[in-house]
Design an enzyme around this catalytic site. Structure first.
Site, PDB file in Angstrom:
ATOM      1  N   CYS A  46       1.073  -1.434   0.178  1.00 53.91           N
ATOM      2  CA  CYS A  46       0.061  -0.024   0.002  1.00 53.91           C
ATOM      3  C   CYS A  46       0.915   1.070   0.096  1.00 53.91           C
ATOM      4  CB  CYS A  46      -1.074  -0.037   1.105  1.00 53.91           C
ATOM      5  SG  CYS A  46      -1.857   1.622   1.361  1.00 53.91           S
ATOM      6  N   CYS A  92      -0.619   4.335   2.611  1.00 52.49           N
ATOM      7  CA  CYS A  92      -0.515   4.238   3.719  1.00 52.49           C
ATOM      8  C   CYS A  92       0.016   2.931   4.285  1.00 52.49           C
ATOM      9  CB  CYS A  92      -1.900   4.611   4.453  1.00 52.49           C
ATOM     10  SG  CYS A  92      -3.329   4.023   3.491  1.00 52.49           S
ATOM     11  N   SER A  93      -0.915   1.997   4.849  1.00 55.72           N
ATOM     12  CA  SER A  93      -0.602   0.694   5.279  1.00 55.72           C
ATOM     13  C   SER A  93      -1.786  -0.305   5.049  1.00 55.72           C
ATOM     14  CB  SER A  93       0.191   0.883   6.583  1.00 55.72           C
ATOM     15  OG  SER A  93      -0.859   1.105   7.607  1.00 55.72           O
ATOM     16  N   CYS A  94      -2.489  -0.207   4.209  1.00 49.25           N
ATOM     17  CA  CYS A  94      -3.798  -1.011   4.133  1.00 49.25           C
ATOM     18  C   CYS A  94      -3.371  -2.389   4.029  1.00 49.25           C
ATOM     19  CB  CYS A  94      -4.402  -0.636   2.756  1.00 49.25           C
ATOM     20  SG  CYS A  94      -5.258   0.862   2.877  1.00 49.25           S
TER      21      CYS A  94
END
Lengths: 218, 97
Positions: free
Chosen positions: A126, A129-131
């Protein structure tokens, strides 16, 4: 300090603290600066509870649900998919519904499975962000959230894979999925050679977190 | 309304607005192919500010790595698949949906 911890040996090597002084305490959480984002998260959480959007108990239950997730649940799903072609087809159609068949609540955010084959190797990142499919395989590793992984996995995926000890032949397509929106991704790794006679439990134990992100193979 | 179908050639808009933008910077201006029409979702660029969002079609768009990065060192068949909302896509030059 008790007498059992005697200091009769020489202390001519470097020490991080005075060996004869008080033992340093681990800093309390409150000793670190309280950041703007932490303050905002606390404040928004309290406001939502005060305004009855959800209760403190709802918040606790959601945190406990997330904390209860681990790669073991994804591993069960993968092992079953390896053993049952019809189930695998349902996983590729809708991971969340397939997980429910195994008694796993993978939440409502749609998770899409991408299958590694002898022609395609999938990797998940991602970049924004950090999905991550948290409600299926738990919280992401720190490196997954790092700027280094997020920027390099899209630009030089084969170099990143090598750093994980993963070599993908040049005749195989490396397909990087950037999870920027309303989907989460799960890689179905290739079933390892030599696992033909293994039980479902044995297969489950082979599946690692990193293989479900696609940075390793099995 | 779904503007593009699977296989359509699309170009990501070269726009640089402020805010909670969900199209990665590195893919703006690049051309790819619609791999999947995912469905309809509230526009996250409005949801982020508590506005009542319009519904947007979300696509999975496939790009050839060699088209995205000059000097990509991997083999020519390597690809990048990115989730992109319809408001960020235009028909690729010469492709009319």
């Amino acid at each position: 300090m008790s007498d059992s911890h005697s200091h009769d040996h020489d202390h001519d090597h470097d020490h991080l603290h005075n060996p004869h002084g008080p033992h340093p305490y681990q800093p309390d959480l409150e000793d670190a600066p309280f950041t703007h984002c932490q303050l905002m998260a606390e404040a928004v959480g309290e406001l939502l509870i005060e305004k009855d959007v959800f209760s403190a108990d709802d918040l606790r239950a959601m945190i406990e649900l997330i904390d209860s997730k681990s790669p073991a649940e994804g591993a069960r799903l993968i092992a079953r998919a390896w053993l049952d072609a019809d189930f695998k087809a349902r996983v590729l159609e809708n991971v969340n519904d397939a997980a429910t068949e195994l008694g796993i609540d993978a939440g409502t955010i749609p998770i899409r499975a991408v299958e590694n084959t002898d022609t395609v190797h999938n990797v998940i990142v991602c970049t924004l962000c950090s999905c991550y499919p948290r409600l299926l395989i738990g919280l992401p590793p720190d490196w997954y959230k790092s700027r280094s992984y997020r920027s390099r996995a899209v630009r030089e995926p084969r170099t990143v894979l090598k750093e994980f000890g993963t070599h993908i032949d040049d005749n195989i397509e490396v397909r990087v999925h950037d999870s920027t929106a309303d989907l989460r991704y799960l890689v179905i790794p290739e079933r390892p050679q030599g696992s033909e006679t293994m039980s479902e439990d044995e297969l489950t134990s082979l599946v690692t977190r990193d293989s479900m992100i696609g940075v390793t193979t099995l | 309304m779904t503007r593009y179908t699977i296989g359509a050639a699309v170009a990501v808009r070269s726009a640089y607005p402020p805010g909670h933008v969900r199209a990665p910077f590195f893919i703006r201006g690049k051309t790819g192919t619609v791999e999947q029409v995912v469905g309809s979702f509230g526009n996250p660029e409005e949801l982020a500010y508590g506005r009542n969002p319009e519904q947007l079609t979300l696509y999975r768009v496939r790009f050839q790595q060699a088209d995205v990065w000059s000097g990509y060192t991997g083999p020519g068949q390597d690809t990048l698949v990115i989730d992109i909302y319809e408001n960020w896509l235009d028909p690729a030059a010469g492709d009319h949906p």
